[in-house]
Design a protein around this motif. Structure first.
Motif, PDB file in Angstrom:
ATOM      1  N   LEU A 170      18.417  32.446  55.813  1.00 15.42           N
ATOM      2  CA  LEU A 170      18.216  31.528  54.690  1.00 15.42           C
ATOM      3  C   LEU A 170      19.121  31.919  53.523  1.00 15.42           C
ATOM      4  N   ALA A 171      19.213  33.202  53.232  1.00 11.71           N
ATOM      5  CA  ALA A 171      20.087  33.659  52.146  1.00 11.71           C
ATOM      6  C   ALA A 171      21.543  33.296  52.422  1.00 11.71           C
ATOM      7  N   LEU A 172      21.960  33.423  53.671  1.00 11.67           N
ATOM      8  CA  LEU A 172      23.326  33.070  54.039  1.00 11.67           C
ATOM      9  C   LEU A 172      23.580  31.563  53.852  1.00 11.67           C
ATOM     10  N   ARG A 173      22.587  30.740  54.189  1.00 11.26           N
ATOM     11  CA  ARG A 173      22.738  29.293  53.988  1.00 11.26           C
ATOM     12  C   ARG A 173      22.827  28.959  52.501  1.00 11.26           C
ATOM     13  N   LEU A 174      22.018  29.616  51.689  1.00 14.05           N
ATOM     14  CA  LEU A 174      22.072  29.373  50.248  1.00 14.05           C
ATOM     15  C   LEU A 174      23.434  29.779  49.684  1.00 14.05           C
ATOM     16  N   ALA A 175      23.967  30.895  50.174  1.00 20.41           N
ATOM     17  CA  ALA A 175      25.276  31.352  49.705  1.00 20.41           C
ATOM     18  C   ALA A 175      26.378  30.383  50.116  1.00 20.41           C
ATOM     19  N   ALA A 176      26.278  29.869  51.345  1.00 17.95           N
ATOM     20  CA  ALA A 176      27.286  28.912  51.811  1.00 17.95           C
ATOM     21  C   ALA A 176      27.252  27.631  50.980  1.00 17.95           C
ATOM     22  N   ASP A 177      26.041  27.173  50.644  1.00 12.59           N
ATOM     23  CA  ASP A 177      25.905  25.964  49.840  1.00 12.59           C
ATOM     24  C   ASP A 177      26.427  26.166  48.418  1.00 12.59           C
ATOM     25  N   ALA A 178      26.317  27.414  47.915  1.00 12.32           N
ATOM     26  CA  ALA A 178      26.721  27.695  46.539  1.00 12.32           C
ATOM     27  C   ALA A 178      28.230  27.753  46.369  1.00 12.32           C
ATOM     28  N   GLY A 179      28.959  27.997  47.447  1.00 13.97           N
ATOM     29  CA  GLY A 179      30.415  28.061  47.364  1.00 13.97           C
ATOM     30  C   GLY A 179      30.913  29.422  46.920  1.00 13.97           C
ATOM     31  N   PRO A 180      32.176  29.507  46.519  1.00 14.32           N
ATOM     32  CA  PRO A 180      32.786  30.791  46.148  1.00 14.32           C
ATOM     33  C   PRO A 180      32.027  31.475  45.013  1.00 14.32           C
ATOM     34  N   ALA A 181      31.907  32.786  45.115  1.00 16.61           N
ATOM     35  CA  ALA A 181      31.170  33.556  44.111  1.00 16.61           C
ATOM     36  C   ALA A 181      31.988  33.706  42.834  1.00 16.61           C
ATOM     37  N   ASP A 182      31.300  33.701  41.713  1.00 15.35           N
ATOM     38  CA  ASP A 182      31.913  33.972  40.416  1.00 15.35           C
ATOM     39  C   ASP A 182      32.283  35.460  40.365  1.00 15.35           C
ATOM     40  N   PRO A 183      33.517  35.814  40.070  1.00 11.85           N
ATOM     41  CA  PRO A 183      33.892  37.231  40.049  1.00 11.85           C
ATOM     42  C   PRO A 183      33.373  37.994  38.834  1.00 11.85           C
ATOM     43  N   LEU A 184      32.886  37.286  37.820  1.00 12.15           N
ATOM     44  CA  LEU A 184      32.492  37.962  36.585  1.00 12.15           C
ATOM     45  C   LEU A 184      31.375  38.987  36.783  1.00 12.15           C
ATOM     46  N   PRO A 185      30.262  38.649  37.459  1.00 11.76           N
ATOM     47  CA  PRO A 185      29.192  39.652  37.574  1.00 11.76           C
ATOM     48  C   PRO A 185      29.666  40.966  38.187  1.00 11.76           C
ATOM     49  N   ARG A 186      30.455  40.887  39.237  1.00  9.78           N
ATOM     50  CA  ARG A 186      30.931  42.122  39.862  1.00  9.78           C
ATOM     51  C   ARG A 186      31.807  42.931  38.907  1.00  9.78           C
ATOM     52  N   ALA A 187      32.668  42.235  38.162  1.00 11.30           N
ATOM     53  CA  ALA A 187      33.538  42.934  37.224  1.00 11.30           C
ATOM     54  C   ALA A 187      32.728  43.620  36.123  1.00 11.30           C
ATOM     55  N   VAL A 188      31.687  42.956  35.641  1.00  8.87           N
ATOM     56  CA  VAL A 188      30.837  43.539  34.605  1.00  8.87           C
ATOM     57  C   VAL A 188      30.091  44.757  35.151  1.00  8.87           C
ATOM     58  N   VAL A 189      29.502  44.616  36.345  1.00  5.39           N
ATOM     59  CA  VAL A 189      28.772  45.735  36.943  1.00  5.39           C
ATOM     60  C   VAL A 189      29.703  46.920  37.180  1.00  5.39           C
ATOM     61  N   THR A 190      30.892  46.662  37.682  1.00  2.00           N
ATOM     62  CA  THR A 190      31.849  47.735  37.941  1.00  2.00           C
ATOM     63  C   THR A 190      32.218  48.468  36.661  1.00  2.00           C
ATOM     64  N   SER A 191      32.446  47.707  35.594  1.00  2.00           N
ATOM     65  CA  SER A 191      32.816  48.319  34.324  1.00  2.00           C
ATOM     66  C   SER A 191      31.684  49.149  33.744  1.00  2.00           C
ATOM     67  N   LEU A 192      30.471  48.592  33.721  1.00  2.00           N
ATOM     68  CA  LEU A 192      29.328  49.323  33.158  1.00  2.00           C
ATOM     69  C   LEU A 192      28.984  50.533  34.013  1.00  2.00           C
ATOM     70  N   THR A 193      29.107  50.406  35.327  1.00  2.00           N
ATOM     71  CA  THR A 193      28.821  51.535  36.207  1.00  2.00           C
ATOM     72  C   THR A 193      29.801  52.672  35.965  1.00  2.00           C
ATOM     73  N   ALA A 194      31.025  52.332  35.581  1.00  3.98           N
ATOM     74  CA  ALA A 194      32.019  53.356  35.276  1.00  3.98           C
ATOM     75  C   ALA A 194      31.770  54.016  33.924  1.00  3.98           C
ATOM     76  N   GLY A 195      30.741  53.544  33.189  1.00  2.40           N
ATOM     77  CA  GLY A 195      30.390  54.153  31.919  1.00  2.40           C
ATOM     78  C   GLY A 195      31.077  53.548  30.714  1.00  2.40           C
ATOM     79  N   ARG A 196      31.758  52.413  30.887  1.00  2.15           N
ATOM     80  CA  ARG A 196      32.426  51.791  29.749  1.00  2.15           C
ATOM     81  C   ARG A 196      31.412  51.145  28.811  1.00  2.15           C
TER      82      ARG A 196
END
Length: 248
Positions: free
Chosen positions: A139-165
């Motif tokens: 079901l999660a995979l179907r929801l992801a397929a329906d949503a289309g390409p992921a927004d890159p912003l959340p990953r970039a924010v998490v990566t930056s904050l995880t690095a301690g910025r």
């Protein structure tokens, strides 16, 4: 689990709860299961804030666990069994078509978010499946397929904050002003980047401390001012002492 960014284990069981997890076929998500409480067994499960949202199944229901700002303890009648898909921070709102801040510190039936016959049929399919966790993952995979390409912003924010910025440095790294980043973070994570940074930092500290690193060294490596600062954050976000969290 994805490269140490999301927590290795979200649920802490104060009595053995037969919890297991595995990597999902959905990018950077985790599938987990928790067996039902046996008759006569008392179990208390503490779910720590981690920046994630989950799709949850228990017989007859599929729910969405919103982003937590404090420790969550299920109430009576939550004995299970349970299965879940834990999404990478910031990715679930696009799949569920709802801003994360509207689900903050809440558990909401999927039928309230995505009403209709298709959602009811999805619940029936998971109920009837020999492996509900895999059916929930489908079901999660179907929801992801329906949503289309992921927004890159959340990953970039998490990566930056995880690095301690800092929040300011993170905003600059993703090409946004601090106020814009705060608005976008509310929709993606359920709270602002400062709160997300605190939660991710505590998760980093727990991962270090559970490998045997001393609390003082853990505090320094994870970006806390000192060990007392780490202890205060554990109390505020997890509702117990750092010693208690690591012991569990």
């Amino acid at each position: 689990m994805p490269r140490g960014i999301a927590p290795v284990r979200r649920s802490i069981c104060e009595v053995s709860c037969a919890y297991a997890e595995r990597a999902s076929r959905l990018s950077d998500a985790v599938v987990w299961t928790r067996q039902a409480v046996r008759p006569g067994e008392r179990e208390v499960v503490a779910v720590l804030p981690d920046g994630c949202m989950d799709l949850l199944w228990t017989e007859g229901r599929i729910l969405v666990a919103g982003p937590d700002t404090r420790v969550y303890r299920p109430g009576p009648g939550a004995g299970g069994p349970w299965a879940g898909v834990r999404f990478f921070p910031g990715t679930a709102p696009a799949l569920l078509r709802v801003p994360a801040h509207t689900l903050r510190d809440r558990r909401v039936d999927l039928t309230d978010l995505l009403p209709g016959a298709s959602t009811r049929r999805a619940i029936e399919r998971v109920d009837a499946a020999p492996d509900p966790a895999s059916a929930l993952e489908d079901l999660a995979l179907r929801l992801a397929a329906d949503a289309g390409p992921a927004d890159p912003l959340p990953r970039a924010v998490v990566t930056s904050l995880t690095a301690g910025r800092s929040v300011t440095a993170t905003a600059a790294s993703v090409g946004l002003g601090s106020r814009q980043l705060h608005r976008r973070s509310l929709a993606a994570f359920g709270y602002g980047p400062k709160t997300l940074g605190r939660i991710l930092r505590l998760q980093r500290a727990l991962a270090l401390a559970r490998t045997g690193v001393s609390f003082a060294e853990t505090a320094a490596l994870a970006g806390f001012a000192d060990q007392p600062h780490l202890a205060r954050e554990a109390r505020e976000l997890a509702g117990t002492s750092l010693t208690g969290l690591v012991a569990r």
